[in-house]
Design a protein around this motif. Sequence first.
Motif, PDB file in Angstrom:
ATOM      1  N   LEU A 129      37.376  39.048  32.033  1.00 37.43           N
ATOM      2  CA  LEU A 129      38.181  40.116  32.619  1.00 37.43           C
ATOM      3  C   LEU A 129      39.660  39.766  32.528  1.00 37.43           C
ATOM      4  CD1 LEU A 129      36.024  40.760  35.828  1.00 37.43           C
ATOM      5  CD2 LEU A 129      35.746  41.722  33.529  1.00 37.43           C
ATOM      6  N   GLY A 130      40.390  40.595  31.796  1.00 36.63           N
ATOM      7  CA  GLY A 130      41.827  40.374  31.640  1.00 36.63           C
ATOM      8  C   GLY A 130      42.522  41.704  31.474  1.00 36.63           C
ATOM      9  N   SER A 131      43.348  41.816  30.428  1.00 36.04           N
ATOM     10  CA  SER A 131      43.997  43.099  30.158  1.00 36.04           C
ATOM     11  C   SER A 131      42.960  44.148  29.765  1.00 36.04           C
ATOM     12  CB  SER A 131      45.041  42.953  29.049  1.00 36.04           C
ATOM     13  OG  SER A 131      44.454  42.411  27.880  1.00 36.04           O
ATOM     14  N   GLY A 132      41.883  43.697  29.127  1.00 36.26           N
ATOM     15  CA  GLY A 132      40.718  44.527  28.839  1.00 36.26           C
ATOM     16  C   GLY A 132      39.486  43.751  29.253  1.00 36.26           C
ATOM     17  N   VAL A 133      38.358  44.020  28.607  1.00 38.84           N
ATOM     18  CA  VAL A 133      37.138  43.264  28.887  1.00 38.84           C
ATOM     19  C   VAL A 133      36.623  42.691  27.570  1.00 38.84           C
ATOM     20  CG1 VAL A 133      34.826  43.295  29.869  1.00 38.84           C
ATOM     21  CG2 VAL A 133      36.569  44.861  30.762  1.00 38.84           C
ATOM     22  N   LYS A 197      48.195  36.963  42.500  1.00 31.84           N
ATOM     23  CA  LYS A 197      48.112  36.320  43.811  1.00 31.84           C
ATOM     24  C   LYS A 197      48.535  37.275  44.919  1.00 31.84           C
ATOM     25  CE  LYS A 197      48.698  31.546  42.226  1.00 31.84           C
ATOM     26  NZ  LYS A 197      49.547  30.323  42.315  1.00 31.84           N
ATOM     27  N   LYS A 198      49.562  38.078  44.646  1.00 35.31           N
ATOM     28  CA  LYS A 198      50.018  39.030  45.657  1.00 35.31           C
ATOM     29  C   LYS A 198      48.981  40.121  45.876  1.00 35.31           C
ATOM     30  CE  LYS A 198      54.996  38.359  45.205  1.00 35.31           C
ATOM     31  NZ  LYS A 198      56.299  38.989  44.882  1.00 35.31           N
ATOM     32  N   ALA A 199      48.400  40.607  44.789  1.00 35.46           N
ATOM     33  CA  ALA A 199      47.381  41.653  44.911  1.00 35.46           C
ATOM     34  C   ALA A 199      46.187  41.150  45.715  1.00 35.46           C
ATOM     35  CB  ALA A 199      46.943  42.113  43.529  1.00 35.46           C
ATOM     36  N   PHE A 200      45.746  39.921  45.449  1.00 37.83           N
ATOM     37  CA  PHE A 200      44.584  39.396  46.162  1.00 37.83           C
ATOM     38  C   PHE A 200      44.918  38.983  47.587  1.00 37.83           C
ATOM     39  CE2 PHE A 200      42.417  39.392  42.129  1.00 37.83           C
ATOM     40  CZ  PHE A 200      41.113  39.668  42.523  1.00 37.83           C
ATOM     41  N   LYS A 201      46.184  38.784  47.865  1.00 33.84           N
ATOM     42  CA  LYS A 201      46.575  38.534  49.255  1.00 33.84           C
ATOM     43  C   LYS A 201      46.273  39.772  50.087  1.00 33.84           C
ATOM     44  CE  LYS A 201      50.522  37.128  52.109  1.00 33.84           C
ATOM     45  NZ  LYS A 201      51.963  36.760  52.109  1.00 33.84           N
ATOM     46  N   TYR A 202      46.553  40.953  49.517  1.00 26.92           N
ATOM     47  CA  TYR A 202      46.242  42.202  50.214  1.00 26.92           C
ATOM     48  C   TYR A 202      44.728  42.399  50.312  1.00 26.92           C
ATOM     49  CZ  TYR A 202      51.157  43.556  49.771  1.00 26.92           C
ATOM     50  OH  TYR A 202      52.520  43.613  49.862  1.00 26.92           O
ATOM     51  N   ILE A 203      44.016  42.097  49.241  1.00 32.38           N
ATOM     52  CA  ILE A 203      42.560  42.271  49.238  1.00 32.38           C
ATOM     53  C   ILE A 203      41.900  41.368  50.280  1.00 32.38           C
ATOM     54  CG2 ILE A 203      40.458  41.915  47.875  1.00 32.38           C
ATOM     55  CD1 ILE A 203      42.173  42.665  45.381  1.00 32.38           C
ATOM     56  N   GLY A 241      37.710  34.760  32.945  1.00 34.05           N
ATOM     57  CA  GLY A 241      39.075  35.260  33.027  1.00 34.05           C
ATOM     58  C   GLY A 241      39.763  34.662  34.238  1.00 34.05           C
ATOM     59  N   GLY A 242      41.090  34.735  34.259  1.00 34.55           N
ATOM     60  CA  GLY A 242      41.849  34.141  35.359  1.00 34.55           C
ATOM     61  C   GLY A 242      41.442  34.661  36.721  1.00 34.55           C
ATOM     62  N   ILE A 243      41.048  35.928  36.790  1.00 40.79           N
ATOM     63  CA  ILE A 243      40.665  36.560  38.047  1.00 40.79           C
ATOM     64  C   ILE A 243      39.404  35.945  38.642  1.00 40.79           C
ATOM     65  CG2 ILE A 243      39.267  38.339  36.937  1.00 40.79           C
ATOM     66  CD1 ILE A 243      40.194  40.312  38.991  1.00 40.79           C
ATOM     67  N   SER A 244      38.607  35.282  37.816  1.00 40.19           N
ATOM     68  CA  SER A 244      37.342  34.712  38.298  1.00 40.19           C
ATOM     69  C   SER A 244      37.566  33.543  39.250  1.00 40.19           C
ATOM     70  CB  SER A 244      36.472  34.270  37.118  1.00 40.19           C
ATOM     71  OG  SER A 244      37.080  33.204  36.402  1.00 40.19           O
ATOM     72  N   ALA A 245      38.802  33.051  39.337  1.00 42.19           N
ATOM     73  CA  ALA A 245      39.111  31.984  40.297  1.00 42.19           C
ATOM     74  C   ALA A 245      39.073  32.499  41.726  1.00 42.19           C
ATOM     75  CB  ALA A 245      40.484  31.390  39.993  1.00 42.19           C
ATOM     76  N   GLN A 246      39.116  33.819  41.887  1.00 40.39           N
ATOM     77  CA  GLN A 246      39.056  34.422  43.219  1.00 40.39           C
ATOM     78  C   GLN A 246      37.603  34.530  43.665  1.00 40.39           C
ATOM     79  OE1 GLN A 246      41.702  35.217  45.077  1.00 40.39           O
ATOM     80  NE2 GLN A 246      43.234  34.748  43.508  1.00 40.39           N
ATOM     81  N   GLN A 247      37.236  33.787  44.699  1.00 37.93           N
ATOM     82  CA  GLN A 247      35.851  33.739  45.162  1.00 37.93           C
ATOM     83  C   GLN A 247      35.317  35.114  45.538  1.00 37.93           C
ATOM     84  OE1 GLN A 247      35.203  30.966  48.330  1.00 37.93           O
ATOM     85  NE2 GLN A 247      33.058  31.527  48.621  1.00 37.93           N
TER      86      GLN A 247
END
Length: 306
Positions: A129-133, A197-203, A241-247
């Motif tokens: 998962l990145g700019s596309g899939v 990081k800012k987006a996931f802070k809100y999430i 993808g980089g987003i996968s670091a978010q548990q």
Amino acid sequence: MYLSIDIGGTLIKPALMDRSGQIFKKESRPISRKSIDEFDNILFQVIDYYFSTDIRGISVSCPGAVDTNTGTIYNGGAFPFQHNVNLKSKLEHRYGVEVAIENDGRCAALAELWLGSVQGKRDAVVLVLGSGVGGGIILDGKLRHGGNLLSGEMSYIMDGFGEESQKATFFGFTGSAVEMIKRINTLKQEKELLDGKKAFKYINSGDEEANNIFDEFCQSIGTQILNLQYILDPEIIAIGGGISAQQILIERIKLAIEELKRVNPMHVAKPNVICCEFQNDANLYGALYNLLSNVDKLLKKTNEVL
């Protein structure tokens, strides 16, 4: 030593690695998208710098559809001037060592197959998962390319229809982590629209507006995971993808799948969704594994002749 190179949309990342996958040195530099001459100049500078070391081969991960047998790139992705360019031949003639080229999404899948989350599995799907899939499909323990080099090109999967009945929406947009992050940061009037990081802070804080966007994103991912489960029936579907670091990502994708199954009780699929082990360095590992596989095949053929 082997030189593994990950060519991204804005950066080129070289790394010195051995056969076990240990990284001894790595860096990143800007890469030009203006012309093939500027692109080649930067690529050659990078390789020349490392080539004073005893390099036994060069492995490359890059955008575009790649014919791994010939080393020719088609539809060069972020680098349209690479269309019909045989990068393998170009580098072999210049440096005189074995070279292997592979698509970046498939390299991420190869990394997981070699040393990661799908190691030892016969059938698996890796979604990046990145700019596309992007990603790759592994069947019978082998990465699939397809008759037209389109296997694993998830971004082109249609994901419904827009207002115009014949105009489709695509998974590459609805499943884009970059677009999801941009939507949240735009809504929250953040200056850095691509700051994950800012987006996931809100999430993670439970912000309702951010979570509505995130849930919509996870529902799109979950929908295609169910589709892929029915079409391929893999043992594992790994998310990278980089987003996968978010548990929270895997947790919410699984919740989205369960909600889709609840609303549509005819579903019987039970996809096993996990997180990839490799993130930013995945393409380096996958590219090296691709090269080592080619080298081993050549050695085997040579031994058979002898």
